[in-house]
Enzyme design. Sequence first.
Site, PDB file in Angstrom:
ATOM      1  N   ARG A 233       3.726  40.212 -36.225  1.00 19.95           N
ATOM      2  CA  ARG A 233       4.357  41.532 -36.348  1.00 19.95           C
ATOM      3  C   ARG A 233       3.372  42.661 -36.072  1.00 19.95           C
ATOM      4  O   ARG A 233       3.769  43.719 -35.575  1.00 19.95           O
ATOM      5  CB  ARG A 233       4.989  41.687 -37.738  1.00 19.95           C
TER       6      ARG A 233
ATOM      7  N   LYS B   6      15.802  33.958 -48.742  1.00 16.86           N
ATOM      8  CA  LYS B   6      16.572  35.186 -48.997  1.00 16.86           C
ATOM      9  C   LYS B   6      18.057  34.844 -49.037  1.00 16.86           C
ATOM     10  O   LYS B   6      18.857  35.291 -48.221  1.00 16.86           O
ATOM     11  CB  LYS B   6      16.271  36.228 -47.922  1.00 16.86           C
TER      12      LYS B   6
ATOM     13  N   GLY C 162       9.992  36.799 -40.165  1.00 16.57           N
ATOM     14  CA  GLY C 162       8.548  36.768 -40.377  1.00 16.57           C
ATOM     15  C   GLY C 162       8.022  35.373 -40.666  1.00 16.57           C
ATOM     16  O   GLY C 162       7.067  34.901 -40.033  1.00 16.57           O
TER      17      GLY C 162
ATOM     18  N   GLY D 238      16.721  38.582 -40.616  1.00 14.55           N
ATOM     19  CA  GLY D 238      17.977  39.188 -41.057  1.00 14.55           C
ATOM     20  C   GLY D 238      18.540  40.101 -39.980  1.00 14.55           C
ATOM     21  O   GLY D 238      19.750  40.096 -39.717  1.00 14.55           O
TER      22      GLY D 238
HETATM   23  N1  LIG Z   1      13.764  25.023 -50.732  1.00 18.52           N
HETATM   24  C1  LIG Z   1      13.130  26.181 -50.854  1.00 18.52           C
HETATM   25  N2  LIG Z   1      12.935  26.743 -52.068  1.00 18.52           N
HETATM   26  C2  LIG Z   1      12.290  27.916 -52.189  1.00 18.52           C
HETATM   27  N3  LIG Z   1      11.779  28.619 -51.145  1.00 18.52           N
HETATM   28  C3  LIG Z   1      11.942  28.092 -49.918  1.00 18.52           C
HETATM   29  C4  LIG Z   1      12.627  26.858 -49.714  1.00 18.52           C
HETATM   30  N4  LIG Z   1      12.601  26.595 -48.390  1.00 18.52           N
HETATM   31  C5  LIG Z   1      11.946  27.612 -47.801  1.00 18.52           C
HETATM   32  N5  LIG Z   1      11.530  28.512 -48.698  1.00 18.52           N
HETATM   33  C6  LIG Z   1      10.728  29.724 -48.486  1.00 18.52           C
HETATM   34  O1  LIG Z   1      11.454  30.645 -47.715  1.00 18.52           O
HETATM   35  C7  LIG Z   1      10.526  31.614 -47.248  1.00 18.52           C
HETATM   36  C8  LIG Z   1      11.040  32.276 -46.013  1.00 18.52           C
HETATM   37  O2  LIG Z   1      12.332  32.787 -46.244  1.00 18.52           O
HETATM   38  P1  LIG Z   1      12.930  34.058 -45.452  1.00 18.52           P
HETATM   39  O3  LIG Z   1      12.183  35.288 -45.808  1.00 18.52           O
HETATM   40  O4  LIG Z   1      14.398  34.031 -45.719  1.00 18.52           O
HETATM   41  O5  LIG Z   1      12.621  33.657 -43.929  1.00 18.52           O
HETATM   42  P2  LIG Z   1      12.198  34.608 -42.709  1.00 18.52           P
HETATM   43  O6  LIG Z   1      11.015  35.437 -43.146  1.00 18.52           O
HETATM   44  O7  LIG Z   1      11.890  33.689 -41.583  1.00 18.52           O
HETATM   45  O8  LIG Z   1      13.408  35.471 -42.453  1.00 18.52           O
HETATM   46  C9  LIG Z   1       9.229  30.854 -47.031  1.00 18.52           C
HETATM   47  O9  LIG Z   1       8.193  31.553 -47.675  1.00 18.52           O
HETATM   48  C10 LIG Z   1       9.499  29.481 -47.665  1.00 18.52           C
HETATM   49  O10 LIG Z   1       8.448  29.047 -48.490  1.00 18.52           O
HETATM   50  O1  LIG Z   2      10.811  40.185 -43.352  1.00 21.50           O
HETATM   51  C1  LIG Z   2      11.804  40.846 -43.073  1.00 21.50           C
HETATM   52  O2  LIG Z   2      13.026  40.305 -42.856  1.00 21.50           O
HETATM   53  P1  LIG Z   2      13.279  38.747 -42.452  1.00 21.50           P
HETATM   54  O3  LIG Z   2      12.632  37.886 -43.510  1.00 21.50           O
HETATM   55  O4  LIG Z   2      14.773  38.634 -42.460  1.00 21.50           O
HETATM   56  O5  LIG Z   2      12.701  38.572 -41.082  1.00 21.50           O
HETATM   57  C2  LIG Z   2      11.765  42.337 -42.888  1.00 21.50           C
HETATM   58  O6  LIG Z   2      10.457  42.839 -43.056  1.00 21.50           O
HETATM   59  C3  LIG Z   2      12.750  43.005 -43.838  1.00 21.50           C
HETATM   60  O7  LIG Z   2      12.383  42.720 -45.164  1.00 21.50           O
HETATM   61  P2  LIG Z   2      13.495  42.726 -46.332  1.00 21.50           P
HETATM   62  O8  LIG Z   2      14.410  41.540 -46.105  1.00 21.50           O
HETATM   63  O9  LIG Z   2      12.697  42.642 -47.604  1.00 21.50           O
HETATM   64  O10 LIG Z   2      14.246  44.036 -46.195  1.00 21.50           O
END
Ligand SMILES: Nc1ncnc2c1ncn2[C@@H]1O[C@H](COP(=O)(O)OP(=O)(O)O)[C@@H](O)[C@H]1O
Ligand SMILES: O=C(OP(=O)(O)O)[C@H](O)COP(=O)(O)O
Length: 419
Positions: free
Chosen positions: A41, A202, A376, A399
């Site tokens: 990023r 998330k 991310g 997201g």
């Molecule tokens: N089964 C699980 N329980 C808790 N956390 C998890 C699990 N599987 C994945 N994760 C966590 O989810 C996090 C990423 O989630 P998220 O922010 O939704 O993805 P991204 O950043 O790709 O959008 C990672 O830090 C990972 O450790």
């Molecule tokens: O990491 C982010 O989103 P992503 O995990 O959905 O890629 C963005 O920085 C937005 O963060 P937020 O989901 O806490 O608003």
Amino acid sequence: MATKKSVSSLKEGDLKGKRVFIRVDLNVPLDDSFKITDDTRIRAAVPTIKYLMSNGARVVLSSHLGRPKGVTPKYSLKPLVPRLSELLGVEVKMAGDCVGPEVEKMVAEIPNGGVLLLENVRFYPEEEKNDPEFAKKLASLGDLYVNDAFGTAHRAHASTEGVAKHLKPAVAGYLMQKELDYLVGAVSNPKKPFAAIVGGSKVSSKIGVIESLLEKVNILVLGGGMIFTFYKAQGHKVGSSLVEEDKLNLATSLLEKAKSKGVSLLLPTDVVVADKFAADANSKILFRGHWLEFCKGMIFLIVVPANSIPDGWMGLDIGPDSIKSFSETLDTTKTVIWNGPMGVFEFEKFAAGTEAIAKKLAELSGKGVTTIIGGGDSVAAVEKVGLADKMSHISTGGGASLELLEGKTLPGVLALNDA
Ligand SMILES: Nc1ncnc2c1ncn2[C@@H]1O[C@H](COP(=O)(O)OP(=O)(O)O)[C@@H](O)[C@H]1O
Ligand SMILES: O=C(OP(=O)(O)O)[C@H](O)COP(=O)(O)O
């Protein structure tokens, strides 16, 4: 959505000596010693910042990091300064806050072509509330506004939306434009079968997206922390896994909707469970009705038939059966969008599911399948296994890319001036 005015429309005459308030998404993963574990990023934000610098602008950089509740030193943007300075080729100054007299003084001192990084804008709850007074305070730090934070464009926050009401022009940065150009094209008319893989942690913000995804995709693969809300909704025991209790009914209705729409929704059939959320946790896999226990790199079969996660254990990765069936299903696709790791890949023991899916998508890209990775942590996982350059598109927004795919208008984009 109308085409938005781009930063490329601003020339030296528009920028020289001007304070440009630029919202970037520097929400990068940091380890326990505040080392950046994936700088995608930051690198992605560089072209717009360099363009502004080379045209003599005085750059005010704003970002969030994580989801702090008030001022939380562990979420300071300070650890990012050395890498940012290195990539930009200048010494980036850092303010101790993101609004207030001290910050105003530092902004006034930025030379033409200089860069000041503001402290985490989410240290103020007003940011996420999109508080108009707070947006005004942020806006007072700039003469014009650039939004290059694609990863946060789905949030209507003060620095992504509110501030655009007070600064003219308010334009899209190069990264924002690049992401929109690629993703709108790829997902508006995707080659089918079209699959989405959704995982990560998330859950509450992404489970809602699934409803709209069911209108668009042929296949939906769920992994990561997302799955236990579905398991629990089906009456299974989930131990201490991540669950959104208030989304159980939604999970049930999503399973029904997938069925009625003819979308194949795949949940993992086996999971790796751990006795704590830690790299050195004891772990085992629920595999075809038996518990397999890891022991110093070897696997021992403990003949304990079971079909649920015991109390005190939590699911932290998908198991080998799921990897196999997910891979076979993905082999049938022509477009795949992936957001959210399959497990807690940051810990070696729970990285196998995520790595296997990354390898499968890299292989499919080589066969002409469009593969889009967003988010991310998902991007960090793909970088970690050295496969990022094999994918069709690496998106800085998880997201945000899912919401685009849903057909939603992103508030951070909507707020910008039309071209
Ligand atoms: N089964 C699980 N329980 C808790 N956390 C998890 C699990 N599987 C994945 N994760 C966590 O989810 C996090 C990423 O989630 P998220 O922010 O939704 O993805 P991204 O950043 O790709 O959008 C990672 O830090 C990972 O450790
Ligand atoms: O990491 C982010 O989103 P992503 O995990 O959905 O890629 C963005 O920085 C937005 O963060 P937020 O989901 O806490 O608003």
